[in-house]
Scaffold this active site. Structure first.
Site, short mmCIF file in Angstrom:
data_model
loop_
_atom_site.label_atom_id
_atom_site.label_comp_id
_atom_site.label_asym_id
_atom_site.label_seq_id
_atom_site.Cartn_x
_atom_site.Cartn_y
_atom_site.Cartn_z
N THR A 17 -5.53 15.64 37.78
CA THR A 17 -4.24 16.31 37.54
C THR A 17 -3.48 16.57 38.83
O THR A 17 -2.25 16.58 38.85
CB THR A 17 -4.49 17.64 36.81
N TYR A 30 0.68 14.31 30.06
CA TYR A 30 0.83 13.71 31.38
C TYR A 30 -0.29 12.73 31.60
O TYR A 30 -1.25 12.68 30.83
CB TYR A 30 0.82 14.79 32.47
N THR A 96 -10.24 17.96 37.56
CA THR A 96 -11.02 19.20 37.44
C THR A 96 -12.12 19.12 36.39
O THR A 96 -13.04 19.93 36.41
CB THR A 96 -10.09 20.38 37.11
N ASP A 97 -12.05 18.15 35.46
CA ASP A 97 -13.02 18.12 34.36
C ASP A 97 -14.46 18.00 34.85
O ASP A 97 -15.37 18.64 34.31
CB ASP A 97 -12.72 16.95 33.41
N LYS A 169 -16.07 24.85 35.76
CA LYS A 169 -14.79 24.96 35.07
C LYS A 169 -15.06 25.78 33.81
O LYS A 169 -15.85 25.37 32.96
CB LYS A 169 -14.26 23.57 34.72
N GLU A 291 -39.65 32.19 25.01
CA GLU A 291 -39.89 32.00 23.57
C GLU A 291 -40.52 30.65 23.29
O GLU A 291 -40.89 30.35 22.16
CB GLU A 291 -38.57 32.12 22.80
#
Ligand code: GLU
Length: 334
Positions: A17, A30, A96-97, A169, A291
């Site tokens: 981005t 975009y 950023t992903d 993120k 557990e």
């Protein structure tokens, strides 16, 4: 008065981005990676006051399409630049992903202590209030500072600085989308200066025992994630176990899943697939034998790592060993 020496910073651009352009400023849609690194730098003219900048375009992708092949190219380039005495610091621009995954991967495979800063943006470069120019300003400033050395890759977003192992993120939109949920952010930017709150105590960059050569030799072991939820069945796990060398469970709560899913994971383990239990909750510490009887099944507990980072460490771990005690040791230390 002696002239202040500006640091030399190399910006390696990969897309995202921060280099994204909208067809029209009033629309939300975009295309990530539409602008090249020259256009990115031109949008932040103040950078010239911070550093001599050299720019290279490594790739131009939305980071959902980041690949192991690009990781290898990027890591080799960072390694070469870190050995070049005329370079003071390195900045990687990134979508950023998957930015947190690239940062963590780089922290594990390249051995150097030169400042390395990854940066992205949440708003496209053509949007009103685009955050890319400010983030890039902070990234270049940070990469030129002595305080940023020896800490492994750093991520700067929205004036916050994060360690590669900690950063996530945590929101799919908004400029405040990055956090370090377990240990908190590493530092804050104050204009071009930085104020660190903590050291990076994890094993990283300068001391990591993993390498690209090892990964290449092992053929980049395939590891995938199974996301747990109510009534998770066993069939996907049984199928996956025929395809991969490692499975990460993004478990409910403390790395848990239905009895049938756990039984399928134990079968996978018995057939030579390494299984790591992590948590889908986004923070906390998944310990052994709470557990689930990890000792009986041979499972590995992810500790503080998110499922997506556990996937990377397991891939690297499997490039060295299939022994689950040794793999657990990696998860306890990295
Ligand atoms: N999905 C794209 C990417 O990760 C755009 C998201 C962003 O960069 O913020 O590259």
């Amino acid at each position: 008065m002696p002239e202040r020496r500006l640091p030399t910073i190399v910006v390696l651009a990969t897309g995202g981005t921060i280099a994204g352009a909208q067809a029209e400023a009033a629309t939300h849609a975009y295309r990530a990676g539409a602008l090249d690194v020259g256009q990115l730098l031109a949008a932040a003219p103040a950078l010239a006051q911070l550093a001599h900048i050299q720019a290279e375009q490594v790739t131009s992708v939305g980071s959902q399409n980041m690949t192991h092949a690009v990781w290898a190219d990027l890591a080799r380039r960072v390694e070469a630049l870190s050995r070049n005495p005329s370079v003071d610091g390195i900045v990687v621009t990134h979508g950023t992903d998957t930015l947190e995954e690239t940062a963590y991967f780089l922290s594990l495979v390249i051995r150097h202590d030169k400042p390395l800063v990854l940066v992205g943006a949440m708003r496209p470069a053509t949007a009103p209030g685009a955050d890319g120019p400010a983030n890039l300003f902070h990234a270049v400033a940070l990469a030129g500072r002595a305080e940023a050395a020896g800490r492994g890759p750093l991520v700067v977003m929205n004036e916050d600085v994060h360690y590669a192992r900690e950063v996530q993120k945590v929101a799919c939109a908004g400029v405040n989308a990055f956090a370090s949920p377990n240990r908190g952010r590493a530092a804050v930017m104050r204009g071009p200066a930085v104020h660190f709150f903590s050291r990076n105590d994890s094993v990283h960059s300068t001391a990591s025992e993993f390498s690209l050569e090892m990964l290449d030799k092992a053929g980049w072991p395939r590891v995938e994630v199974i996301h747990a939820g109510v009534d998770l069945g066993s069939d996907l796990i049984d199928f996956l176990a025929t395809r991969v060398q490692g499975i990460v469970l993004a478990g409910v709560g403390d790395g848990n899943a239905t009895d049938v899913a756990m039984q399928a994971l134990a079968r996978a383990m018995a057939n030579g697939v390494a299984v790591v239990r992590s948590s889908r909750t986004g923070s906390g510490h998944v310990g052994r034998n709470v557990e689930v009887d990890d000792d009986a099944a041979g499972f590995i507990a992810a500790g503080e790592l998110s499922p997506q980072k556990a996937r990377i460490l397991l891939m690297l771990g499997l490039s060295k060993t299939q022994n689950s005690t040794q793999l657990q040791d990696f998860f306890d230390r990295y």
